[in-house]
Design an enzyme around this catalytic site. Structure first.
Site, short mmCIF file in Angstrom:
data_model
loop_
_atom_site.label_atom_id
_atom_site.label_comp_id
_atom_site.label_asym_id
_atom_site.label_seq_id
_atom_site.Cartn_x
_atom_site.Cartn_y
_atom_site.Cartn_z
N CYS A 58 0.82 -1.21 0.00
CA CYS A 58 0.00 0.00 0.00
C CYS A 58 0.86 1.26 0.00
CB CYS A 58 -0.95 0.00 1.19
SG CYS A 58 -0.13 -0.10 2.80
N ARG A 60 4.30 1.40 -1.25
CA ARG A 60 5.37 1.48 -2.24
C ARG A 60 5.24 0.36 -3.27
NH1 ARG A 60 10.03 2.38 -0.01
NH2 ARG A 60 9.26 2.72 2.11
N SER A 113 9.90 2.91 6.28
CA SER A 113 8.46 2.67 6.32
C SER A 113 7.70 3.96 6.62
CB SER A 113 8.12 1.63 7.40
OG SER A 113 8.70 0.38 7.09
N PHE A 119 7.57 -3.47 10.25
CA PHE A 119 8.36 -4.50 9.57
C PHE A 119 7.54 -5.34 8.60
CE2 PHE A 119 11.20 -3.52 13.04
CZ PHE A 119 12.45 -3.67 12.48
N GLU A 120 6.32 -4.93 8.29
CA GLU A 120 5.49 -5.70 7.38
C GLU A 120 6.16 -5.87 6.02
OE1 GLU A 120 2.57 -7.98 5.79
OE2 GLU A 120 2.88 -7.44 7.90
N GLY A 193 -13.51 -6.48 3.79
CA GLY A 193 -12.20 -6.93 3.33
C GLY A 193 -11.38 -7.49 4.48
N THR A 194 -10.80 -8.68 4.28
CA THR A 194 -10.06 -9.32 5.38
C THR A 194 -8.64 -9.69 4.95
OG1 THR A 194 -11.04 -11.46 4.75
CG2 THR A 194 -12.13 -10.23 6.51
N LYS A 196 -4.44 -8.55 5.00
CA LYS A 196 -3.54 -8.38 6.15
C LYS A 196 -3.93 -7.18 7.00
CE LYS A 196 0.29 -9.09 8.54
NZ LYS A 196 0.49 -10.27 9.38
#
Length: 434
Positions: A58, A60, A113, A119-120, A193-194, A196
């Protein structure tokens, strides 16, 4: 010795768009879903790109890879997304060689980030890396680089407190809802919406709002049911979306669609509605704001929320950067080792030739010449000599190119070592690309 088989003009690039210069609309145009990423890899392979990794989140969309010119990679991105060359030029960044390597380290360790310490992205890099590997698009250097970045990410996460405290897009979403919706515990909350972010947001909603009126809707119902079973929330069919929208006080949209799933026509409201769109591309049409009582908040606005947690995280940036420097040094040591290996191998061969010639000469002159003993002694001496040279070449303060040239001149082994190929990555990282 294994080599990279790189063309003479190949350069390592990192290029893409991120939240820093590209707004949500532009990022949405360059967003790549799983199919688009797969198509891009196949096209890269067909066009002769040897090594490449592509990530799209979402915040980059990036390509890391080797090419003669960055346009080869830009072309791949534009042809597999809805973005144009002109839009890319206005909002993108291009790094090469050492800067590209440094950029991947900062991204993978959460320093780049949108929310510091998130860290995702490293899981996205791992997935992208595995996808490229399956297509045979990972050469030795990129393999080593990505694995070193993964190690650096683990060390930064475990050895610093840069990810301490609850700060993420999903957490920021829930905090925004709590701050802006009175009596949140009694309101009807609908999560559409489910993925991440959707899952994380739902967990935070349950934990922090103590709300028993949370409803999940997902196009694939069984995914929503799996999440609902863990969190004890309500699941409704996708067909019930319009009815649930009519009843909702808060709507959180976190779908992975490439086009808006909620627009003005979807809503027939009789009360105020707060909508949080956590999707890239945007999944809520801006025309919903034409409806009185509707408030639309997008992902970027939530990511700008700062608090004491983020300020505390900033204190740990120097420690994270020190870890990155150590891991980059480790990578550079490996690269230097790869570059000097052909010369060391040729040197050892040259010394063995000298010894063999001397043995043949001395055997004619010395009675009862002991071949076994002399082989043992000479082998040990040669090994010690080559170890000394190798140690010198791998030293971080050594000018590898000059030292290799000096050794080859002294021992006349230029013809024995494999032909070396010059390239920017070789120059920057002292790596053998022959």
């Amino acid at each position: 010795m294994e080599n990279f088989n790189m063309p003479r003009s190949t350069t390592f690039y990192a290029l893409g768009l991120s939240y820093k210069k590209a707004d949500a609309v532009i990022r949405g145009k360059f967003s790549l879903d799983a199919q688009a990423q797969s198509d891009l890899l196949l096209q890269a392979k067909a066009e002769g790109i040897e090594s490449l990794v592509v990530t799209s989140t979402c915040n980059r969309t990036e390509i890391y890879g080797f090419a003669h010119h960055p346009y080869e990679l830009i072309k791949l991105l534009c042809e597999n997304s809805n973005g144009s060359i002109e839009e890319f030029q206005q909002a993108a960044y291009i790094y090469k060689n050492e800067e590209a390597v440094s950029h991947m380290f900062r991204v993978g360790t959460g320093l780049d980030s949108q929310i510091l310490g998130d860290f995702e992205i490293i899981s996205q890099i791992k997935t992208a890396f595995n996808n490229s590997k399956q297509e045979g698009l990972v050469n030795t250097f990129l393999d080593r680089l990505v694995n070193t970045v993964i190690q650096a990410s683990k060390k930064v996460k475990t050895e610093t407190k840069i990810s301490s405290g609850a700060t993420s897009v999903s957490f920021a979403s829930v905090q925004y809802i709590i701050r802006n919706v009175a009596d949140i515990g009694s309101k009807n909350i609908l999560l559409f919406g489910t993925g991440k972010i959707g899952r994380n947001t739902c967990e935070n909603l349950v934990k922090h709002t103590k709300n028993s009126h949370i409803t999940l809707i997902n196009r694939t119902k069984n995914k929503a049911e799996l999440l609902a079973g863990k969190l004890n929330v309500i699941v409704k069919d996708y067909a019930d979306l319009k009815q649930e929208l009519h009843q909702a006080d808060v709507l959180v949209v976190a779908t992975g669609a490439q086009n808006p799933t909620i627009d003005k026509a979807s809503l027939a409201l009789q009360k105020p509605l707060l909508i949080l769109d956590l999707s890239i591309p945007r999944n809520v049409d801006a025309n919903v704001e034409e409806i009185p009582g509707v408030t639309l908040i997008h992902l970027d606005a939530l990511s700008q929320i700062t608090d004491d947690t983020l300020e505390r995280r900033k204190q740990h940036i120097p420690a994270a950067e020190a870890i990155i420097d150590d891991m980059k040094l480790e990578l550079n040591t490996w690269v230097n080792g790869r570059k000097c290996a052909p010369t060391i191998h040729a040197l050892k061969s040259k010394l063995n030739d000298i010894v063999s010639a001397e043995f043949a000469f001395q055997k004619k002159k010395i009675t009862h010449f002991d071949d076994a003993q002399m082989d043992l002694i000479s082998s040990r001496i040669i090994q010690k000599l080559t170890n000394h040279f190798a140690s010198h070449l791998k030293n971080e303060n050594t000018s590898v190119d000059q030292s290799i040239e000096f050794i080859e001149k002294i021992f006349q082994i230029g013809q024995l070592a494999p032909n070396k190929t010059s390239s920017p990555i070789a120059d920057k990282y002292k790596i053998n690309l022959s």
